[in-house]
Write a protein that holds these residues in place. Structure first.
Motif, PDB file in Angstrom:
ATOM      1  N   THR A 192      21.680  48.212 -14.226  1.00  0.00           N
ATOM      2  CA  THR A 192      21.238  49.192 -15.215  1.00  0.00           C
ATOM      3  C   THR A 192      22.471  49.952 -15.688  1.00  0.00           C
ATOM      4  O   THR A 192      23.219  50.511 -14.877  1.00  0.00           O
ATOM      5  CB  THR A 192      20.218  50.173 -14.606  1.00  0.00           C
ATOM      6  OG1 THR A 192      19.095  49.426 -14.131  1.00  0.00           O
ATOM      7  CG2 THR A 192      19.753  51.180 -15.646  1.00  0.00           C
ATOM      8  N   LEU A 193      22.667  49.918 -17.000  1.00  0.00           N
ATOM      9  CA  LEU A 193      23.859  50.504 -17.606  1.00  0.00           C
ATOM     10  C   LEU A 193      23.413  51.623 -18.545  1.00  0.00           C
ATOM     11  O   LEU A 193      22.550  51.406 -19.397  1.00  0.00           O
ATOM     12  CB  LEU A 193      24.557  49.384 -18.381  1.00  0.00           C
ATOM     13  CG  LEU A 193      25.914  49.565 -18.988  1.00  0.00           C
ATOM     14  CD1 LEU A 193      26.929  49.965 -17.937  1.00  0.00           C
ATOM     15  CD2 LEU A 193      26.323  48.242 -19.618  1.00  0.00           C
ATOM     16  N   ASP A 194      23.987  52.813 -18.379  1.00  0.00           N
ATOM     17  CA  ASP A 194      23.591  53.971 -19.183  1.00  0.00           C
ATOM     18  C   ASP A 194      24.385  53.968 -20.489  1.00  0.00           C
ATOM     19  O   ASP A 194      25.524  54.424 -20.541  1.00  0.00           O
ATOM     20  CB  ASP A 194      23.844  55.250 -18.385  1.00  0.00           C
ATOM     21  CG  ASP A 194      23.249  56.461 -19.067  1.00  0.00           C
ATOM     22  OD1 ASP A 194      22.907  56.376 -20.269  1.00  0.00           O
ATOM     23  OD2 ASP A 194      23.127  57.496 -18.397  1.00  0.00           O
ATOM     24  N   LEU A 195      23.767  53.472 -21.563  1.00  0.00           N
ATOM     25  CA  LEU A 195      24.475  53.332 -22.834  1.00  0.00           C
ATOM     26  C   LEU A 195      24.851  54.682 -23.438  1.00  0.00           C
ATOM     27  O   LEU A 195      25.843  54.775 -24.175  1.00  0.00           O
ATOM     28  CB  LEU A 195      23.619  52.540 -23.826  1.00  0.00           C
ATOM     29  CG  LEU A 195      23.388  51.082 -23.439  1.00  0.00           C
ATOM     30  CD1 LEU A 195      22.383  50.435 -24.398  1.00  0.00           C
ATOM     31  CD2 LEU A 195      24.697  50.297 -23.451  1.00  0.00           C
ATOM     32  N   GLY A 212      17.509  53.945 -23.680  1.00  0.00           N
ATOM     33  CA  GLY A 212      18.954  54.184 -23.683  1.00  0.00           C
ATOM     34  C   GLY A 212      19.703  53.457 -22.589  1.00  0.00           C
ATOM     35  O   GLY A 212      20.877  53.722 -22.360  1.00  0.00           O
ATOM     36  N   LYS A 213      19.030  52.552 -21.918  1.00  0.00           N
ATOM     37  CA  LYS A 213      19.669  51.780 -20.841  1.00  0.00           C
ATOM     38  C   LYS A 213      19.741  50.303 -21.238  1.00  0.00           C
ATOM     39  O   LYS A 213      18.832  49.784 -21.901  1.00  0.00           O
ATOM     40  CB  LYS A 213      18.868  51.882 -19.538  1.00  0.00           C
ATOM     41  CG  LYS A 213      18.524  53.305 -19.128  1.00  0.00           C
ATOM     42  CD  LYS A 213      19.644  53.901 -18.350  1.00  0.00           C
ATOM     43  CE  LYS A 213      19.234  55.155 -17.601  1.00  0.00           C
ATOM     44  NZ  LYS A 213      19.256  56.359 -18.431  1.00  0.00           N
ATOM     45  N   LEU A 214      20.813  49.646 -20.813  1.00  0.00           N
ATOM     46  CA  LEU A 214      20.898  48.196 -20.928  1.00  0.00           C
ATOM     47  C   LEU A 214      20.606  47.617 -19.552  1.00  0.00           C
ATOM     48  O   LEU A 214      21.226  48.015 -18.557  1.00  0.00           O
ATOM     49  CB  LEU A 214      22.299  47.767 -21.376  1.00  0.00           C
ATOM     50  CG  LEU A 214      22.484  46.250 -21.506  1.00  0.00           C
ATOM     51  CD1 LEU A 214      21.700  45.706 -22.697  1.00  0.00           C
ATOM     52  CD2 LEU A 214      23.974  45.905 -21.660  1.00  0.00           C
ATOM     53  N   LEU A 215      19.651  46.696 -19.498  1.00  0.00           N
ATOM     54  CA  LEU A 215      19.283  46.047 -18.243  1.00  0.00           C
ATOM     55  C   LEU A 215      19.826  44.622 -18.276  1.00  0.00           C
ATOM     56  O   LEU A 215      19.580  43.875 -19.232  1.00  0.00           O
ATOM     57  CB  LEU A 215      17.762  46.033 -18.091  1.00  0.00           C
ATOM     58  CG  LEU A 215      17.068  47.389 -18.277  1.00  0.00           C
ATOM     59  CD1 LEU A 215      15.560  47.248 -18.237  1.00  0.00           C
ATOM     60  CD2 LEU A 215      17.558  48.381 -17.229  1.00  0.00           C
ATOM     61  N   ILE A 216      20.552  44.255 -17.247  1.00  0.00           N
ATOM     62  CA  ILE A 216      21.170  42.925 -17.179  1.00  0.00           C
ATOM     63  C   ILE A 216      20.621  42.209 -15.949  1.00  0.00           C
ATOM     64  O   ILE A 216      20.774  42.690 -14.818  1.00  0.00           O
ATOM     65  CB  ILE A 216      22.705  43.031 -17.068  1.00  0.00           C
ATOM     66  CG1 ILE A 216      23.270  43.831 -18.253  1.00  0.00           C
ATOM     67  CG2 ILE A 216      23.331  41.641 -16.981  1.00  0.00           C
ATOM     68  CD1 ILE A 216      24.742  44.194 -18.096  1.00  0.00           C
ATOM     69  N   SER A 217      19.991  41.064 -16.161  1.00  0.00           N
ATOM     70  CA  SER A 217      19.445  40.282 -15.044  1.00  0.00           C
ATOM     71  C   SER A 217      20.528  39.408 -14.448  1.00  0.00           C
ATOM     72  O   SER A 217      21.208  38.678 -15.172  1.00  0.00           O
ATOM     73  CB  SER A 217      18.301  39.395 -15.538  1.00  0.00           C
ATOM     74  OG  SER A 217      17.257  40.189 -16.035  1.00  0.00           O
ATOM     75  N   LEU A 218      20.690  39.481 -13.139  1.00  0.00           N
ATOM     76  CA  LEU A 218      21.738  38.692 -12.463  1.00  0.00           C
ATOM     77  C   LEU A 218      21.226  37.320 -12.057  1.00  0.00           C
ATOM     78  O   LEU A 218      20.048  37.095 -11.936  1.00  0.00           O
ATOM     79  CB  LEU A 218      22.243  39.448 -11.233  1.00  0.00           C
ATOM     80  CG  LEU A 218      22.904  40.784 -11.565  1.00  0.00           C
ATOM     81  CD1 LEU A 218      23.146  41.583 -10.296  1.00  0.00           C
ATOM     82  CD2 LEU A 218      24.227  40.541 -12.306  1.00  0.00           C
TER      83      LEU A 218
END
Ligand code: FES
Length: 125
Positions: free
Chosen positions: A22-25, A119-125
Motif C-alpha cells: 500500500t503506497l500513500d500517493l 489516495g492509495k496505490l495497491l500493488i499485488s505481489l
C-alpha cells in the motif's frame, strides 16, 4: 556498470501486508508527474518493486529486476518505455515486453497488478 536515476521511496509512505503493498500517493507528489518513479525494498519484499507514472498518465508497478541480469530499471523520460540500468540497457514496454537488448533472450519484465482506492496505490505481489 551503468547508473540508475530512480531513487528509493521513503519508508513511511509504503507498507506491506498480506502480499500487497500500500503506497500513500498523497505523500508522493513526484508520482503525479509523467515519468515520476521510485522503488521500494526491504520490509520482507523478495525483490525491490518499481512504481512508475507512465507517459499515458497510468501508474505501473514491476519487480525491479531486469530479466537479463537482475539490474534495476528506470523509466525513459519522455518516452513510453523502461530501460535497464546496466550498460546493456535492455528496454521494455509498459507491459514488460522486451523491446531491445540482451533481455530478449529471457522472460519479460514482471509487471505487478495495481489498483487505486482512497489516495492509495495497491500493488499485488
Ligand atoms: S541486466 Fe539488464 S540488460 Fe543485462
Amino acid at each position: 556498470m551503468g547508473k540508475c536515476d530512480t531513487a528509493p521511496l521513503a519508508d513511511d509512505v509504503w507498507s506491506v501486508m498480506d502480499s500487497q503493498i500500500t503506497l500513500d500517493l498523497e505523500k508522493l507528489p513526484g508520482l503525479s508527474l509523467k515519468g515520476g518513479a521510485g522503488y521500494m525494498a526491504g520490509k520482507g519484499l523478495a525483490k525491490p518493486v518499481l512504481v512508475v507514472r507512465g507517459q499515458d498518465n497510468n501508474l505501473y508497478a514491476y519487480e525491479n529486476a531486469c530479466p537479463h541480469g537482475g539490474r534495476k530499471i528506470d523509466p525513459v523520460q519522455g518516452e513510453a518505455r523502461l530501460r535497464c540500468c546496466s550498460v546493456n540497457h535492455s528496454t521494455f514496454d509498459y507491459n514488460g515486453k522486451v523491446l531491445s537488448g540482451p533481455a530478449q533472450h529471457k522472460h519479460e519484465l514482471r509487471r505487478l497488478l495495481t489498483s487505486q482506492a482512497d489516495g492509495k496505490l495497491l500493488i499485488s505481489l
